[in-house]
Design a protein around this motif. Structure first.
Motif, PDB file in Angstrom:
ATOM      1  N   ASP A  14       0.815  -1.216   0.000  1.00  0.00           N
ATOM      2  CA  ASP A  14       0.000   0.000   0.000  1.00  0.00           C
ATOM      3  C   ASP A  14       0.848   1.265   0.000  1.00  0.00           C
ATOM      4  N   ILE A  15       2.171   1.109   0.081  1.00  0.00           N
ATOM      5  CA  ILE A  15       3.079   2.254   0.119  1.00  0.00           C
ATOM      6  C   ILE A  15       3.878   2.287  -1.182  1.00  0.00           C
ATOM      7  N   ARG A  16       3.812   3.440  -1.869  1.00  0.00           N
ATOM      8  CA  ARG A  16       4.594   3.637  -3.092  1.00  0.00           C
ATOM      9  C   ARG A  16       5.571   4.778  -2.859  1.00  0.00           C
ATOM     10  N   LEU A  17       6.816   4.561  -3.237  1.00  0.00           N
ATOM     11  CA  LEU A  17       7.834   5.600  -3.115  1.00  0.00           C
ATOM     12  C   LEU A  17       8.234   6.057  -4.507  1.00  0.00           C
ATOM     13  N   GLU A  18       8.290   7.373  -4.682  1.00  0.00           N
ATOM     14  CA  GLU A  18       8.689   7.944  -5.962  1.00  0.00           C
ATOM     15  C   GLU A  18       9.796   8.943  -5.679  1.00  0.00           C
ATOM     16  N   PHE A  19      10.867   8.871  -6.442  1.00  0.00           N
ATOM     17  CA  PHE A  19      12.007   9.758  -6.224  1.00  0.00           C
ATOM     18  C   PHE A  19      12.012  10.843  -7.290  1.00  0.00           C
ATOM     19  N   VAL A  20      12.098  12.093  -6.825  1.00  0.00           N
ATOM     20  CA  VAL A  20      12.064  13.246  -7.729  1.00  0.00           C
ATOM     21  C   VAL A  20      13.233  14.161  -7.405  1.00  0.00           C
ATOM     22  N   ARG A  21      13.533  15.070  -8.316  1.00  0.00           N
ATOM     23  CA  ARG A  21      14.618  16.021  -8.072  1.00  0.00           C
ATOM     24  C   ARG A  21      14.192  16.991  -6.986  1.00  0.00           C
ATOM     25  N   SER A  22      15.152  17.293  -6.140  1.00  0.00           N
ATOM     26  CA  SER A  22      14.883  18.147  -4.985  1.00  0.00           C
ATOM     27  C   SER A  22      15.436  19.541  -5.216  1.00  0.00           C
ATOM     28  N   SER A  23      14.789  20.531  -4.622  1.00  0.00           N
ATOM     29  CA  SER A  23      15.329  21.885  -4.644  1.00  0.00           C
ATOM     30  C   SER A  23      16.143  22.071  -3.370  1.00  0.00           C
ATOM     31  N   GLY A  24      16.780  23.198  -3.229  1.00  0.00           N
ATOM     32  CA  GLY A  24      17.509  23.469  -1.992  1.00  0.00           C
ATOM     33  C   GLY A  24      18.986  23.151  -2.088  1.00  0.00           C
ATOM     34  N   PRO A  25      19.647  22.937  -0.937  1.00  0.00           N
ATOM     35  CA  PRO A  25      21.104  22.766  -0.927  1.00  0.00           C
ATOM     36  C   PRO A  25      21.532  21.508  -1.669  1.00  0.00           C
ATOM     37  N   GLY A  26      22.721  21.553  -2.230  1.00  0.00           N
ATOM     38  CA  GLY A  26      23.250  20.389  -2.924  1.00  0.00           C
ATOM     39  C   GLY A  26      24.098  20.771  -4.116  1.00  0.00           C
ATOM     40  N   GLY A  27      24.117  22.053  -4.457  1.00  0.00           N
ATOM     41  CA  GLY A  27      24.966  22.516  -5.556  1.00  0.00           C
ATOM     42  C   GLY A  27      24.587  21.871  -6.872  1.00  0.00           C
ATOM     43  N   GLN A  28      25.599  21.483  -7.646  1.00  0.00           N
ATOM     44  CA  GLN A  28      25.392  20.870  -8.961  1.00  0.00           C
ATOM     45  C   GLN A  28      24.619  19.558  -8.846  1.00  0.00           C
ATOM     46  N   ASN A  29      24.779  18.893  -7.706  1.00  0.00           N
ATOM     47  CA  ASN A  29      24.157  17.598  -7.474  1.00  0.00           C
ATOM     48  C   ASN A  29      22.634  17.654  -7.618  1.00  0.00           C
ATOM     49  N   VAL A  30      22.032  18.793  -7.244  1.00  0.00           N
ATOM     50  CA  VAL A  30      20.578  18.956  -7.273  1.00  0.00           C
ATOM     51  C   VAL A  30      20.029  18.708  -8.669  1.00  0.00           C
ATOM     52  N   ASN A  31      20.772  19.125  -9.692  1.00  0.00           N
ATOM     53  CA  ASN A  31      20.294  19.013 -11.071  1.00  0.00           C
ATOM     54  C   ASN A  31      20.436  17.604 -11.640  1.00  0.00           C
ATOM     55  N   LYS A  32      21.183  16.750 -10.960  1.00  0.00           N
ATOM     56  CA  LYS A  32      21.478  15.425 -11.518  1.00  0.00           C
ATOM     57  C   LYS A  32      20.805  14.270 -10.787  1.00  0.00           C
ATOM     58  N   VAL A  33      20.611  14.405  -9.474  1.00  0.00           N
ATOM     59  CA  VAL A  33      20.179  13.269  -8.666  1.00  0.00           C
ATOM     60  C   VAL A  33      18.780  13.508  -8.094  1.00  0.00           C
ATOM     61  N   ALA A  34      17.924  12.512  -8.185  1.00  0.00           N
ATOM     62  CA  ALA A  34      16.568  12.590  -7.640  1.00  0.00           C
ATOM     63  C   ALA A  34      16.616  12.147  -6.181  1.00  0.00           C
ATOM     64  N   THR A  35      16.784  13.100  -5.254  1.00  0.00           N
ATOM     65  CA  THR A  35      16.931  12.751  -3.837  1.00  0.00           C
ATOM     66  C   THR A  35      15.644  12.927  -3.057  1.00  0.00           C
ATOM     67  N   ALA A  36      14.736  13.773  -3.514  1.00  0.00           N
ATOM     68  CA  ALA A  36      13.484  13.984  -2.791  1.00  0.00           C
ATOM     69  C   ALA A  36      12.587  12.753  -2.942  1.00  0.00           C
ATOM     70  N   VAL A  37      11.798  12.487  -1.919  1.00  0.00           N
ATOM     71  CA  VAL A  37      10.943  11.299  -1.922  1.00  0.00           C
ATOM     72  C   VAL A  37       9.487  11.713  -1.769  1.00  0.00           C
ATOM     73  N   GLN A  38       8.635  11.154  -2.606  1.00  0.00           N
ATOM     74  CA  GLN A  38       7.190  11.314  -2.452  1.00  0.00           C
ATOM     75  C   GLN A  38       6.636   9.950  -2.060  1.00  0.00           C
ATOM     76  N   LEU A  39       6.154   9.853  -0.827  1.00  0.00           N
ATOM     77  CA  LEU A  39       5.575   8.605  -0.330  1.00  0.00           C
ATOM     78  C   LEU A  39       4.066   8.690  -0.492  1.00  0.00           C
ATOM     79  N   ARG A  40       3.485   7.660  -1.059  1.00  0.00           N
ATOM     80  CA  ARG A  40       2.031   7.594  -1.230  1.00  0.00           C
ATOM     81  C   ARG A  40       1.528   6.359  -0.494  1.00  0.00           C
ATOM     82  N   PHE A  41       0.634   6.601   0.463  1.00  0.00           N
ATOM     83  CA  PHE A  41       0.038   5.503   1.225  1.00  0.00           C
ATOM     84  C   PHE A  41      -1.431   5.420   0.860  1.00  0.00           C
ATOM     85  N   ASP A  42      -1.839   4.294   0.263  1.00  0.00           N
ATOM     86  CA  ASP A  42      -3.211   4.102  -0.187  1.00  0.00           C
ATOM     87  C   ASP A  42      -4.084   3.716   1.011  1.00  0.00           C
TER      88      ASP A  42
END
Length: 141
Positions: A14-42
């Motif tokens: 019932d739990i789905r995790l989706e990884f998306v690009r994050s804003s905020g600190p991280g420098g160049q890394n922010v544009n390349k790596v999807a570190t933010a997580v969207q958790l969906r609980f049905d």
């Protein structure tokens, strides 16, 4: 199964995790790596949870609850994907734990005699104060 409390566990399907690009600190890394997580609980599919717990969860979730009866938790506090994943799961567990606590029933009580006496004394005091004000206004006019 993800254990939340002694008698409560959430099914991982019932739990789905989706990884998306994050804003905020991280420098160049922010544009390349999807570190933010969207958790969906049905919540609609979680029929193994008691009905009263699901209802309290709906109330507590507030705007995080979608029209499809899915709780969405967005975690982007950390720079690492794993830490954000754990943060999202911890926040879901905390929400379920809070919903698991049943609210205490309020017992009807009457004001004590002393409280009634104080209320009437204060009321008399305010009336005298207001009476004094009106007389001063009448004498001037």
């Amino acid at each position: 199964m993800i254990s939340v409390a002694a008698d409560i566990a959430l099914d991982e399907k019932d739990i789905r995790l989706e990884f998306v690009r994050s804003s905020g600190p991280g420098g160049q890394n922010v544009n390349k790596v999807a570190t933010a997580v969207q958790l969906r609980f049905d919540l609609g599919a979680a029929d193994y949870l008691p009905a009263d717990l699901r209802e309290r969860l709906r109330r507590l979730a507030g705007q995080r609850l979608s029209s499809e009866d899915v709780i969405l938790i967005d975690a982007r506090r950390f720079r690492s994907q794993e830490m954000n994943r754990q943060d999202a799961l911890d926040r879901l567990k905390a929400l379920v734990r809070e919903a698991a606590r049943r609210p205490k029933n309020r017992l009807k009580t009457k004001p004590s005699a002393a409280a009634r006496r104080r209320r009437l004394e204060d009321k008399r005091h305010r009336a005298v104060k207001k009476r004094m004000r009106t007389r001063v206004a009448d004498q001037e006019g």
